[in-house]
Each structure stands twice: as C-alpha cells, then as structure tokens.
Scaffold this motif. Structure first.
Motif, PDB file in Angstrom:
ATOM      1  N   ASP A 273       0.819  -1.212   0.000  1.00 33.54           N
ATOM      2  CA  ASP A 273       0.000   0.000   0.000  1.00 33.54           C
ATOM      3  C   ASP A 273       0.853   1.262   0.000  1.00 33.54           C
ATOM      4  O   ASP A 273       1.967   1.297   0.537  1.00 33.54           O
ATOM      5  CB  ASP A 273      -0.918   0.026   1.226  1.00 33.54           C
TER       6      ASP A 273
ATOM      7  N   GLY B 124       1.476   6.022  -7.054  1.00 32.67           N
ATOM      8  CA  GLY B 124       0.659   4.821  -6.932  1.00 32.67           C
ATOM      9  C   GLY B 124      -0.119   4.754  -5.632  1.00 32.67           C
ATOM     10  O   GLY B 124      -0.251   3.694  -5.021  1.00 32.67           O
TER      11      GLY B 124
ATOM     12  N   SER C 227      -2.709   4.154  -2.953  1.00 33.18           N
ATOM     13  CA  SER C 227      -3.828   3.211  -2.869  1.00 33.18           C
ATOM     14  C   SER C 227      -4.815   3.603  -1.778  1.00 33.18           C
ATOM     15  O   SER C 227      -6.002   3.282  -1.873  1.00 33.18           O
ATOM     16  CB  SER C 227      -3.303   1.796  -2.609  1.00 33.18           C
TER      17      SER C 227
ATOM     18  N   SER D   2      -4.620   2.738  -9.079  1.00 36.87           N
ATOM     19  CA  SER D   2      -4.017   2.210  -7.845  1.00 36.87           C
ATOM     20  C   SER D   2      -4.919   2.383  -6.637  1.00 36.87           C
ATOM     21  O   SER D   2      -4.741   1.705  -5.612  1.00 36.87           O
ATOM     22  CB  SER D   2      -2.673   2.893  -7.570  1.00 36.87           C
TER      23      SER D   2
END
Length: 552
Positions: free
Chosen positions: A241, A288, A290, A317
């Motif tokens: 994550d 990215g 998340s 993402s």
C-alpha cells in the motif's frame, strides 16, 4: 488506568492526569498488547530493516524516494544531533514543517531518543506559538526555513527554548543551527532509548471553545494502538500500500494517515507539500497511492475542480479513501464512488483520542448516512449529559468512548475532569445517536467549536481578536453552513458609536484576524448588527445565532 508508578525523565508528574481522573484504558484486541519496553521509532522503522524490508520505499516525495534503510539512517543521524545539543529523554521538541520528509525524520528521531515530538501547525502565529511552546516547556524547535519568521517573532517570549534548528530549503537567512550540517556531522548509528510503553511520545495541541490551546499527550503504546486497531481492522494495509493525501502532519488525523499507519505495516507514504486537488491526483498517478486520505472538502474539490479526473490521471491504484475532520455527506460518498470507484470511510476521531474510533470497514456494508461502528478495540455508549446514565438506542446524547487511547491533557486538570467520566470513559464532546443496528450517527458538537474544511476553530478565540479592533464594540462568532467547507466563521459585530460599516472595514477586521491568528480562523462573513441576543444574565445567545444561520 495508566500506570504512573514511575515517571519519564523531564516530564513533570503534576502536568499529567493522576489516577483519579485518567482514562480507564482497555486493550481487548491482541495486537494492542505491547511489552513493557517498546519504542515507537524502532517499531515503525528499525523493525522493518531488521526483518528484511530495508529496501522497501518508506517515503515518496516529489521525484525522490526514501527506503526504510535510508529513513533509518536519517532518523539516527538526527537523533544523535539532538542528543549532541543536549536534548534528553522526556524533553519536548517542536517540529514545524509542511508535509515534508524532514518532519517525519525529526519526529521519529525525537521519539527514538526518548523525547516527546510536538508537531506544530504551519499557520500558527507568534502569539499562538508563545503559549504552546511555553506551556509545553519545549527545549528545542526544528523548523522549515520558510516557517521560521513566526518562530523568531516568538523567541523573545519563549522561556525554555535553548536551540533552534533550521532546515534550509528556500534561502532564508538565519543565525541558528543548520539542519543539514547537523545531520552531516552526526553519527549514523543510534541505539534507541529504553522507553516504557506508557512514556510520552507525542504531544498535539488543540484549541477548545475557551480559545486556550490544550496539549493532548500520547504514549508510545497509544501511537501504535491507532495503527493496530483502526488501520489494521478497518483498512487492512499491506506493505504494497501507498498512503497519501493532504491532511497536515501536525493534525492527529494526518499523523496517523501519513506516518503511523504506513510505517507500521512496512508500506509507503506519499508526501505532497501544500497539496492542491490537482497535486493529489498527480501523486496518485506518480506514487501509486492506494489509500487516499483527506477531508470532505478535499474530496469535493477534487470532484468539482477535476470533473474528468479519472480520465486525465491514472487512478487505478486507488482502493479506498479515508475521510475525517467533518461529517462526510452521503452525496459526496456516492459521487466519489461513482467517479473513482472506491468507498470513502467516514470516521470520527479527535486530537485527544489520537485517531479514528468510529468507522465502517473498507470491505463491510457501508451506510454513508452514519459514521459507522465502534472500531475494534473501542467501546462506545451514548449517555445523558446531565446524569451520565446510558441512553437507549435511538436517543440523542453525549458520546462516551473507551479503548486503547483516551483523553489526557497536559497541565489542564480542570479540562481533564470535564473530559472523563467517574468510571474512566473519555468524552470527546460530540452528540451522537446509536441506531438499532448498532451504527452511530453524528448529530453535532456539544460546544461552540466551528469545523471549517477540517480545521477546528474556537469561536471565542476569534471573538477576542476581533474585539481588539477599535471600531468593534461587541462580537459573537458562530459557524455558518457552507456547501464546500461544511461551515465558515461568521462574525456578528456591533460597532462602536460613530463607526460606519463598509467593505473597507470588513477587510480591515479580516486582515487583523489573519495577522494575529492562523489565517484559516478569520471570519469569511461579517454581519454588522445593532445588538446581540442575550440571556437574562447577559450572556450572548450563540445558539440563537446558529439557528438563524441554519434556517437562512
């Protein structure tokens, strides 16, 4: 209750709650049981290096990355530099930065040597810093050079500060210690101080309705417990994550989202200095992200300013969003889910409780009209504010909470008594209803706190500054509903005899507040009135003004 049979060095015993008014902590989840000796910096950084995750990215910032191994070296160097300057276990160290890696490095370094990190909101003015730093009896200030001016303005009034360390990033002239020079000359290996789980690790200041800031203190155990209850059970992070968003690190919400949670699970944090909605979307694409963390205002701004955001940016993402600071409306929940394909978890938390204690879980049945259920590890009940008796489900009353974190104030015994029940439940100060299905539904604050774009603004503090203006005779400040910000600060103002109200005066009063307090506290609306509604005893009826705003 917390064990005060020993005391952390340099932490005055009389400044902390005693056993008669401290919260009754409970630790029902197995992950929140910690050994007697534990250090939060070791748990968040060193453990990952020791267990083979040293090459994992700990921090994304702009186009740079910091692995856990690199973060460990920076923390160790900073810890040694602070010790070389004389910072000792229990000392409070002010950390004043926007969302930058140096803030995380410094807080962890302070904690690793047994000190107490005190992150400072960047918008605070010298007058506010005076009180906070003197009240905490801080010995050291570590500051971003672009935020140095207010510290220097406050320095003549600071009683305990011995050293100022400046991170030179914008060419600001100064005659204090250089952050980079200190790190470069310091040793890159540091043995953690033998902290106990109940030793203080973090101090955060919040303003109540009296306008006098309150220092909320948190132990090594409490900091870790926020990750091992809310994050672990409601978000279920993995080391893949990336947490990102725009809550400031000095907010309890931001500190958890962007420091404790990612680093607890060997994941990554994405830091964006002064993030706009567009900056957040760029970070989602570039880093990215998340787990996207913000407040309802932030999510609404993304929706309104970037209607084609999912097409303009790669947001694939994203898997969940976190929201706090003000109630998340079902409309915002549904609109964001439709556009970005993720659930937003609304949560209630406070600076005093450190992070969220009521929420839905990311994979559960989410009802956006309610905040959610008590987070695993916490218990909640609704009580009558006058009698303290627990109310039936469906009845509106005062929220009481018990868990691995609780309300503990620094040197505020009168507030401590008000904020805990006789049997040790913490009172965050919110009015809730527990529905028949167990979900908790937010109703309102129980005091005069104005919540605007996630900022907590005490009305009386703003009133005191407005009244300093020579044209003002009387003033009452309340929250006025606002579609984007939730509420804005509105000042009902009675002018001195002979003063003519006009736009120039409005601007003058607003600028006076901006120059005295953090700018987000200024009144965005000023209504001039002949008189203020009062009770028979002469008190201003702010409730009447709030109701007037609600109905207008």
């Amino acid at each position: 209750m917390m064990d005060y049979s020993y005391m952390q060095p340099n932490v005055p015993e009389e400044y902390l709650p005693d056993e008669s008014n401290a919260p009754d902590y409970i630790h029902p989840t197995p992950e929140a049981h910690y050994p007697q000796r534990i250090n939060v910096a070791e748990e968040l950084v060193d453990r990952h290096v020791q267990e083979g995750r040293g090459d994992n990215v700990a921090i994304y910032f702009e186009d740079r990355t910091f692995t856990y191994e690199q973060l460990q070296e920076q923390v160790d160097r900073m810890g040694n530099a602070l010790r070389d300057l004389g910072v000792e276990a229990g000392d409070r160290v002010v950390v004043r930065f926007p969302n930058r890696p140096e803030a995380i490095v410094t807080c962890l370094a302070v904690q690793k040597i047994g000190g107490v990190a005190l992150p400072s909101m960047k918008l605070l003015r010298a007058k506010e810093l005076d009180y906070i730093i003197n009240n905490a009896e801080a010995t050291t200030v570590v500051v971003y050079d672009d935020l140095l001016e207010e510290v220097e303005n406050a320095l003549p009034e600071l009683d305990t500060v011995e050293d100022v360390i400046v991170a030179e990033r914008n060419g600001v002239d100064h005659d204090h210690h250089s952050y980079d020079d200190l790190l470069e000359s310091a040793d890159d290996e540091l043995e953690a101080y033998e902290t106990e789980r109940e030793d203080l690790a973090l101090m955060l200041y919040t303003s109540g309705t009296t306008g006098r800031p309150k220092g909320a203190v948190h132990s090594h155990r409490s900091v870790l417990a926020t990750a091992d209850t809310y994050a672990r059970y409601c978000i279920e992070p993995t080391e893949e994550d990336v947490f990102g968003g725009n809550p400031p690190l000095p907010f309890a919400y931001g500190y958890g989202d962007l420091v404790t949670f990612p680093l607890r699970f060997g994941a990554s944090t994405s830091l964006v200095e002064d993030a706009s909605p567009g900056d957040l979307l760029e970070a989602v694409e570039n880093h990215g992200i998340s787990v996207l963390c913000s407040i309802p205002t932030g999510f609404n701004q993304i929706l309104s300013n970037y209607p084609d955001g999912p097409e303009e940016y790669d947001v694939s993402s994203l898997r969940v969003g976190l929201s706090a600071g003000e109630p998340l409306t079902p409309t915002t929940f549904e609109n964001f889910k439709e556009e970005y394909g993720i659930n937003l978890l609304d949560g209630i938390g406070t600076t005093e409780m450190l992070h969220i204690f009521i929420s839905h879980c990311h994979d559960g049945d989410i009802d956006p009209s309610a905040t959610g259920f008590p987070v695993p590890g916490y218990e909640c009940k609704i009580i009558d504010p006058d009698t303290g008796e627990e109310l039936e489900r469906g009845e509106s009353g005062l929220l009481a909470v018990r868990g691995p974190t609780g309300v503990e104030y620094w040197d505020r015994p009168e507030k401590q008594v008000e904020s805990t029940t006789e049997d040790g439940w913490s009172i965050p100060g919110d009015i809730y209803v527990q529905r028949e299905d167990g979900r908790l539904e937010y109703k309102s604050r129980s005091d005069d706190l104005i919540i605007s774009s996630g900022y907590n603004i005490p009305g009386p503090e703003v009133e005191a500054v407005i009244e300093e203006h020579e044209a003002v005779s009387e003033v009452a400040v309340v929250g006025s509903p606002h579609e984007e910000r939730g509420e804005i600060v509105k000042a009902f103002t009675v002018l001195s005899n002979g003063t003519t109200p006009d736009d120039e005066l409005v601007t003058e009063i607003q600028n006076h507040v901006k120059n005295t307090l953090a700018p987000y506290k200024y009144p965005r609306e000023i209504e001039f009135t002949e008189s203020l509604p009062r009770t028979e005893t002469g008190k201003i009826r702010r409730t009447e003004l709030r109701e007037q705003e609600q109905s207008s």
